[in-house]
Write a protein that holds these residues in place. Structure first.
Motif, PDB file in Angstrom:
ATOM      1  N   HIS A  39      34.965   4.250  27.262  1.00 13.29           N
ATOM      2  CA  HIS A  39      35.975   5.229  26.835  1.00 13.29           C
ATOM      3  C   HIS A  39      36.431   4.895  25.419  1.00 13.29           C
ATOM      4  CE1 HIS A  39      39.430   2.501  27.162  1.00 13.29           C
ATOM      5  NE2 HIS A  39      38.973   2.103  28.342  1.00 13.29           N
ATOM      6  N   ASN A  40      37.235   5.771  24.826  1.00 16.06           N
ATOM      7  CA  ASN A  40      37.651   5.577  23.432  1.00 16.06           C
ATOM      8  C   ASN A  40      39.138   5.302  23.273  1.00 16.06           C
ATOM      9  OD1 ASN A  40      38.756   8.080  23.929  1.00 16.06           O
ATOM     10  ND2 ASN A  40      37.855   9.102  22.154  1.00 16.06           N
ATOM     11  N   SER A  41      39.825   4.904  24.344  1.00 17.38           N
ATOM     12  CA  SER A  41      41.242   4.530  24.229  1.00 17.38           C
ATOM     13  C   SER A  41      41.310   3.047  23.884  1.00 17.38           C
ATOM     14  CB  SER A  41      41.982   4.831  25.537  1.00 17.38           C
ATOM     15  OG  SER A  41      42.039   6.210  25.781  1.00 17.38           O
ATOM     16  N   ASN A  42      41.054   2.741  22.620  1.00 12.57           N
ATOM     17  CA  ASN A  42      40.934   1.336  22.220  1.00 12.57           C
ATOM     18  C   ASN A  42      42.224   0.749  21.682  1.00 12.57           C
ATOM     19  OD1 ASN A  42      40.630   2.980  19.856  1.00 12.57           O
ATOM     20  ND2 ASN A  42      39.801   1.219  18.764  1.00 12.57           N
ATOM     21  N   ASN A  43      43.313   1.509  21.749  1.00 13.86           N
ATOM     22  CA  ASN A  43      44.634   1.008  21.369  1.00 13.86           C
ATOM     23  C   ASN A  43      45.587   1.184  22.540  1.00 13.86           C
ATOM     24  OD1 ASN A  43      44.115   0.352  18.575  1.00 13.86           O
ATOM     25  ND2 ASN A  43      44.096   2.535  18.133  1.00 13.86           N
ATOM     26  N   LYS A  67      33.382  -2.632  34.894  1.00 14.37           N
ATOM     27  CA  LYS A  67      33.372  -3.286  33.587  1.00 14.37           C
ATOM     28  C   LYS A  67      33.761  -2.247  32.534  1.00 14.37           C
ATOM     29  CE  LYS A  67      30.021  -6.891  34.690  1.00 14.37           C
ATOM     30  NZ  LYS A  67      31.061  -7.948  34.658  1.00 14.37           N
ATOM     31  N   VAL A  68      34.945  -2.452  31.938  1.00 13.07           N
ATOM     32  CA  VAL A  68      35.505  -1.485  30.998  1.00 13.07           C
ATOM     33  C   VAL A  68      35.124  -1.859  29.573  1.00 13.07           C
ATOM     34  CG1 VAL A  68      37.608  -0.298  30.276  1.00 13.07           C
ATOM     35  CG2 VAL A  68      37.462  -1.271  32.580  1.00 13.07           C
ATOM     36  N   GLN A  69      34.624  -0.890  28.829  1.00 12.09           N
ATOM     37  CA  GLN A  69      34.326  -1.103  27.419  1.00 12.09           C
ATOM     38  C   GLN A  69      35.040  -0.027  26.600  1.00 12.09           C
ATOM     39  OE1 GLN A  69      30.212  -1.863  26.412  1.00 12.09           O
ATOM     40  NE2 GLN A  69      29.783  -2.803  28.397  1.00 12.09           N
ATOM     41  N   ALA A  70      36.030  -0.466  25.819  1.00 13.27           N
ATOM     42  CA  ALA A  70      36.802   0.450  24.984  1.00 13.27           C
ATOM     43  C   ALA A  70      36.287   0.382  23.555  1.00 13.27           C
ATOM     44  CB  ALA A  70      38.288   0.079  25.032  1.00 13.27           C
ATOM     45  N   PHE A  71      35.999   1.544  22.982  1.00 14.34           N
ATOM     46  CA  PHE A  71      35.466   1.622  21.627  1.00 14.34           C
ATOM     47  C   PHE A  71      36.361   2.469  20.737  1.00 14.34           C
ATOM     48  CE2 PHE A  71      31.793   1.263  24.466  1.00 14.34           C
ATOM     49  CZ  PHE A  71      31.048   0.252  23.875  1.00 14.34           C
ATOM     50  N   ALA A  72      36.308   2.212  19.440  1.00 11.46           N
ATOM     51  CA  ALA A  72      36.840   3.184  18.493  1.00 11.46           C
ATOM     52  C   ALA A  72      36.033   4.461  18.676  1.00 11.46           C
ATOM     53  CB  ALA A  72      36.711   2.672  17.064  1.00 11.46           C
ATOM     54  N   HIS A  73      36.666   5.605  18.492  1.00 12.42           N
ATOM     55  CA  HIS A  73      36.025   6.884  18.797  1.00 12.42           C
ATOM     56  C   HIS A  73      34.666   7.022  18.125  1.00 12.42           C
ATOM     57  CE1 HIS A  73      35.829  11.085  19.968  1.00 12.42           C
ATOM     58  NE2 HIS A  73      35.569  11.411  18.714  1.00 12.42           N
ATOM     59  N   GLU A  74      34.607   6.763  16.828  1.00 12.95           N
ATOM     60  CA  GLU A  74      33.347   6.943  16.108  1.00 12.95           C
ATOM     61  C   GLU A  74      32.277   5.983  16.609  1.00 12.95           C
ATOM     62  OE1 GLU A  74      32.733   9.382  14.101  1.00 12.95           O
ATOM     63  OE2 GLU A  74      34.782  10.090  14.284  1.00 12.95           O
ATOM     64  N   ASP A  75      32.658   4.746  16.919  1.00 10.81           N
ATOM     65  CA  ASP A  75      31.686   3.775  17.430  1.00 10.81           C
ATOM     66  C   ASP A  75      31.128   4.227  18.772  1.00 10.81           C
ATOM     67  OD1 ASP A  75      32.097   2.200  15.224  1.00 10.81           O
ATOM     68  OD2 ASP A  75      33.507   0.839  16.217  1.00 10.81           O
ATOM     69  N   MET A  76      32.005   4.758  19.637  1.00 14.91           N
ATOM     70  CA  MET A  76      31.550   5.205  20.943  1.00 14.91           C
ATOM     71  C   MET A  76      30.561   6.353  20.818  1.00 14.91           C
ATOM     72  SD  MET A  76      33.648   6.839  24.143  1.00 14.91           S
ATOM     73  CE  MET A  76      33.651   8.430  23.296  1.00 14.91           C
ATOM     74  N   LEU A  77      30.875   7.322  19.938  1.00 14.76           N
ATOM     75  CA  LEU A  77      29.976   8.458  19.761  1.00 14.76           C
ATOM     76  C   LEU A  77      28.612   8.008  19.251  1.00 14.76           C
ATOM     77  CD1 LEU A  77      32.302  11.208  18.224  1.00 14.76           C
ATOM     78  CD2 LEU A  77      31.754  10.767  20.621  1.00 14.76           C
TER      79      LEU A  77
END
Length: 429
Positions: A39-43, A67-77
């Protein structure tokens, strides 16, 4: 052999090719009890909230490991696009954010996304017509958890300082506000043109104002951009850029990461407004030290009307995010996605200002007044036009976005946007 490994073998056999990733031994999920969730909720508060959601699901489902992986939006895309382009189910997370439209259709055609129509029928009925953007041939492949619209978020105090007494409703009003802000020594608007899509939203919006719903919906199916309204929309964008409303260095400004991003400039009072979606309050809260963003200084107004435009004045432009399950993911992944749409989880989502929930029992939990007002705008709109780069698919949408950024850089025209878009579309046909 895990379901993902079985799915990969079936995919490779069906394609009858020896592609990169086929025959590989990796397994992103590890086994049938491990769910990889991107997901992109990295904050915070979103990041911490989702970590707790995963723990709660694990406690209710002994033996399951999320296993949760949070990314900055652009990195996730970027990572998601690379995973899907590889055609390798092993590289795709089990549960991920699906944007829908033409992109989803490509994933479905490649056999990489699971059909949720039967297993999540109750959730689909609950969400209602909002699932349309995540359906292919009447089958549902993802469950939207937040759907909103794009408009101008603004700092009420800076507007007042510049003598702006009412939010703009027409382009003339908008240009007048820009000049008042400049006269007061305030940068009017931030835009993260470095990431392309924030700049592209301006053209999407001018097209929604210039084009009728029939023209827009027809273009999604036909990929025909010959209607004059598309070039008019580009000319409108040229006019907006010519007014020089944007922050210094906007071509190299990122969208959402840190205080120097477009969202950061708004959150820290360096600019007066930004064109962004329903996620903006939550993003700003994650950037400011007090975790309040603009707080009670937050205002919102819809993209201004364009005189002579054929679009419905009440129409909105936006879209949403949905949870999808990759083909061959552990069985528990579907249960997890259904849990993410539950009233309890969506209520917490709303309380933390993370977006506009699609579970109707959770909308009353929105604590941010701006978001509470925005959901009324969403629900009263005659239609919400999906982001063009999502609706038209990556190939066409990407070409359109690149041409739009050229206009921001002073190197393109409205006709250039249409030409680049149509050329890309013709390659897709």
């Amino acid at each position: 052999m895990s379901r993902k490994t079985q799915a990969l073998a079936a995919l490779c056999a069906g394609l009858m090719i020896a592609a990169t990733g086929c025959g590989g031994s990796g397994d992103s999920g590890g086994d049938d009890n491990t769910i990889i969730w991107w997901h992109n909720s990295n904050n915070d508060p979103g990041k911490g909230y989702y970590e707790q959601v995963a723990k709660d699901f694990e406690e209710a489902n002994p033996g399951v490991d999320v296993k949760v992986q949070a990314f900055a939006h652009e990195d996730m895309l970027t990572k998601l696009d690379a995973a899907f382009q590889s055609g390798d189910p092993e590289q795709i997370p089990d549960v991920y954010m699906e944007r829908g439209g033409g992109e989803l259709a490509d994933h479905v055609e490649a056999g990489l996304t699971e059909d949720l129509s039967e297993d999540a029928s109750e959730e689909i009925d609950m969400i209602g017509g909002s699932v349309a953007g995540w359906q292919v041939e009447d089958k549902t492949y993802a469950l939207p958890f937040s759907i909103g619209v794009v408009g101008f978020w603004y700092n009420k105090d800076l507007f007042a300082k510049a003598g702006i007494t009412a939010a703009p409703t027409t382009m003339a009003d908008f240009y007048a506000a820009v000049e008042k802000l400049k006269a007061a020594g305030i940068q009017p608007v931030s835009v993260g043109a470095k990431d392309a899509w924030p700049a592209a939203h301006y053209y999407y919006w001018t097209a929604v104002r210039e084009c009728s719903e029939d023209v827009l919906s027809s273009a999604v199916k036909s990929l025909d951009f010959s209607d004059p309204c598309f070039e008019k929309a580009g000319d409108d964008l040229v006019d907006i850029v010519a007014k020089k409303p944007f922050n210094n260095g906007f071509l190299s400004t990122g969208a959402q990461e840190g205080p120097t991003s477009a969202s950061g400039l708004l959150a820290t009072g360096k600019v007066a407004m930004e064109l962004a979606g329903h996620w903006e309050p939550g993003v700003m809260q994650g950037i400011t030290e007090d975790k309040l963003g603009l707080g009670d200084k937050t205002g919102w107004f819809a993209f201004p009307q364009i005189e002579g435009g054929q679009g419905d004045p009440a129409a909105q432009m936006g879209g949403g995010d949905a949870w999808a399950v990759s083909e061959g993911a552990p069985d528990a992944s579907v249960d997890f996605v259904k849990y993410l749409l539950s009233t309890d989880v969506q209520t917490g989502f709303a309380e933390n200002g993370m977006g506009l929930p699609t579970n109707p029992d959770a909308t009353g939990a929105l604590t941010d007044p701006a978001l509470a007002d925005l959901i009324k705008v969403r629900d009263s709109a005659p239609y919400v036009q999906l982001y063009f780069d999502t609706a038209f698919g990556q190939g066409v949408g990407g070409a359109m976005n690149d041409a739009i950024v050229d206009v921001f850089a002073g190197k393109g025209t409205g006709a250039d946007i249409v030409t680049a878009t149509q050329e890309a579309a013709d390659k897709e046909k």
